[in-house]
Design a protein around this motif. Sequence first.
Motif, mmCIF file in Angstrom:
data_model
loop_
_atom_site.group_PDB
_atom_site.id
_atom_site.type_symbol
_atom_site.label_atom_id
_atom_site.label_comp_id
_atom_site.label_asym_id
_atom_site.label_seq_id
_atom_site.Cartn_x
_atom_site.Cartn_y
_atom_site.Cartn_z
ATOM 1 N N ALA A 130 47.095 39.916 36.285
ATOM 2 C CA ALA A 130 48.131 39.105 35.636
ATOM 3 C C ALA A 130 49.163 38.614 36.653
ATOM 4 N N GLN A 131 49.532 39.463 37.600
ATOM 5 C CA GLN A 131 50.492 39.036 38.626
ATOM 6 C C GLN A 131 49.946 37.860 39.426
ATOM 7 N N HIS A 132 48.659 37.850 39.685
ATOM 8 C CA HIS A 132 48.059 36.756 40.456
ATOM 9 C C HIS A 132 47.720 35.563 39.579
ATOM 10 N N GLY A 133 47.421 35.811 38.318
ATOM 11 C CA GLY A 133 47.117 34.716 37.398
ATOM 12 C C GLY A 133 48.340 33.918 37.006
ATOM 13 N N TRP A 134 49.496 34.591 36.938
ATOM 14 C CA TRP A 134 50.766 33.959 36.607
ATOM 15 C C TRP A 134 51.769 34.306 37.696
ATOM 16 N N PRO A 135 51.679 33.688 38.864
ATOM 17 C CA PRO A 135 52.531 34.092 39.993
ATOM 18 C C PRO A 135 54.014 33.811 39.800
ATOM 19 N N HIS A 136 54.391 32.970 38.841
ATOM 20 C CA HIS A 136 55.804 32.634 38.670
ATOM 21 C C HIS A 136 56.492 33.513 37.636
ATOM 22 N N ALA A 149 42.695 47.228 45.912
ATOM 23 C CA ALA A 149 41.645 46.799 46.841
ATOM 24 C C ALA A 149 40.290 46.806 46.152
ATOM 25 N N ASN A 150 39.486 45.795 46.451
ATOM 26 C CA ASN A 150 38.089 45.780 46.026
ATOM 27 C C ASN A 150 37.299 46.477 47.134
ATOM 28 N N ALA A 151 37.005 47.750 46.923
ATOM 29 C CA ALA A 151 36.303 48.542 47.935
ATOM 30 C C ALA A 151 34.795 48.401 47.832
ATOM 31 N N GLY A 152 34.319 47.639 46.865
ATOM 32 C CA GLY A 152 32.885 47.471 46.671
ATOM 33 C C GLY A 152 32.296 46.399 47.563
ATOM 34 N N GLY A 153 30.996 46.275 47.498
ATOM 35 C CA GLY A 153 30.291 45.302 48.313
ATOM 36 C C GLY A 153 30.094 43.955 47.642
ATOM 37 N N PHE A 154 30.620 43.793 46.430
ATOM 38 C CA PHE A 154 30.453 42.547 45.686
ATOM 39 C C PHE A 154 31.807 42.076 45.169
ATOM 40 N N PRO A 155 31.937 40.768 44.920
ATOM 41 C CA PRO A 155 33.186 40.261 44.332
ATOM 42 C C PRO A 155 33.370 40.794 42.907
ATOM 43 N N ILE A 156 34.612 40.769 42.453
ATOM 44 C CA ILE A 156 34.953 41.103 41.070
ATOM 45 C C ILE A 156 35.674 39.890 40.493
ATOM 46 N N ASN A 157 35.187 39.383 39.374
ATOM 47 C CA ASN A 157 35.886 38.323 38.659
ATOM 48 C C ASN A 157 36.601 38.944 37.472
ATOM 49 N N VAL A 158 37.915 38.795 37.424
ATOM 50 C CA VAL A 158 38.727 39.315 36.327
ATOM 51 C C VAL A 158 39.201 38.134 35.494
ATOM 52 N N THR A 159 38.912 38.174 34.203
ATOM 53 C CA THR A 159 39.329 37.118 33.291
ATOM 54 C C THR A 159 40.268 37.715 32.252
ATOM 55 N N ILE A 160 41.395 37.047 32.034
ATOM 56 C CA ILE A 160 42.308 37.400 30.946
ATOM 57 C C ILE A 160 42.319 36.198 30.009
ATOM 58 N N SER A 161 41.957 36.435 28.754
ATOM 59 C CA SER A 161 41.947 35.340 27.783
ATOM 60 C C SER A 161 42.674 35.781 26.522
ATOM 61 N N VAL A 172 40.827 35.473 37.833
ATOM 62 C CA VAL A 172 41.305 35.966 39.118
ATOM 63 C C VAL A 172 40.110 36.582 39.857
ATOM 64 N N PRO A 173 39.581 35.873 40.872
ATOM 65 C CA PRO A 173 38.483 36.440 41.652
ATOM 66 C C PRO A 173 39.024 37.358 42.756
ATOM 67 N N ILE A 174 38.330 38.469 42.966
ATOM 68 C CA ILE A 174 38.697 39.384 44.059
ATOM 69 C C ILE A 174 37.456 39.529 44.942
ATOM 70 N N ALA A 175 37.499 38.963 46.121
ATOM 71 C CA ALA A 175 36.352 39.004 47.027
ATOM 72 C C ALA A 175 36.080 40.431 47.476
ATOM 73 N N ALA A 176 34.843 40.700 47.852
ATOM 74 C CA ALA A 176 34.491 42.020 48.384
ATOM 75 C C ALA A 176 35.359 42.312 49.601
ATOM 76 N N GLY A 177 35.962 43.495 49.631
ATOM 77 C CA GLY A 177 36.816 43.885 50.745
ATOM 78 C C GLY A 177 38.233 43.333 50.673
ATOM 79 N N ALA A 178 38.525 42.468 49.703
ATOM 80 C CA ALA A 178 39.863 41.868 49.588
ATOM 81 C C ALA A 178 40.752 42.749 48.721
ATOM 82 N N GLN A 179 42.019 42.396 48.676
ATOM 83 C CA GLN A 179 42.927 43.131 47.829
ATOM 84 C C GLN A 179 43.906 42.193 47.144
ATOM 85 N N LEU A 180 44.419 42.632 46.010
ATOM 86 C CA LEU A 180 45.508 41.945 45.339
ATOM 87 C C LEU A 180 46.768 42.703 45.721
ATOM 88 N N ALA A 181 47.615 42.061 46.510
ATOM 89 C CA ALA A 181 48.835 42.735 46.986
ATOM 90 C C ALA A 181 49.937 42.664 45.969
#
Length: 181
Positions: A130-136, A149-161, A172-181
Motif C-alpha cells: 500500500a505504501q508503494h501503491g499510494w506513495p502520496h 525484502a523478496n528473498a525468493g528466486g522469483f518476482p512477487i506481484n501484489v495486487t490490492i483491489s 505492486v511488483p517486487i522483483a526477485a532480490g528486491a525490497q520495498l523500503a
Amino acid sequence: MAEVQYLLGAPIPLNQMLPNRAGVPTALPSAIVAQAGLYLILNQNNRQENRYMGVTDNFRNRFGIRQGSCFELGFAPQVLNGVYAFLGTMRYRNNGAAGWQNPAGHADANLTISLDGQDYDLEHLFIKAAQHGWPHGTITNTRKTGALANAGGFPINVTISWNGIAPNQVLVPIAAGAQLA
C-alpha cells in the motif's frame, strides 16, 4: 512469479458509528461482520489521504473497540465524514501454481504465508504494498513498516483491489532480490 491478492469490499462510511449522545448505543454498520480478515481505513479529509490498515480475527470486535474510543474522546459523528473502512480477505499462489490458497487465519499467530519457499508476514506485505501503491498517502499503522525484502528466486506481484469507482486496483511488483523500503 508468486502472486498475492488483497481483495477489499465496498467502502463503509464510518460517520454512522458514533452515538449522538452518551448512553445511547449505536449499532455498527451491518457490513462490519464478525469474521476474520484485513481492513483499510481511509480518511479522505485531507490531500494526503491518511490510511490505517491491518488484520483482525473479528471485524466487529475490532471496530467496536474503535467506536467506543472515538466516542470517549469526544468526536462528533460529523468528524468521521469522509472516513471509510474497506474490509476483505487475501489469497496467494506460488510460482506456477494453478489454484489460489487462503491463509489459515488473520490473527497474530497465523500471519505467515510461504511464497516460493520464503516466509512473509501477510500484514507487513499488505502495508508495504500500500505504501508503494499510494506513495502520496500516509500509513499510520507503524508496527510493520520496515523494509520488506523478496528473498525468493522469483518476482512477487501484489495486487490490492476494492469494490468501487475505477481505478479500483493497484499492482505492486517486487522483483526477485528486491525490497520495498
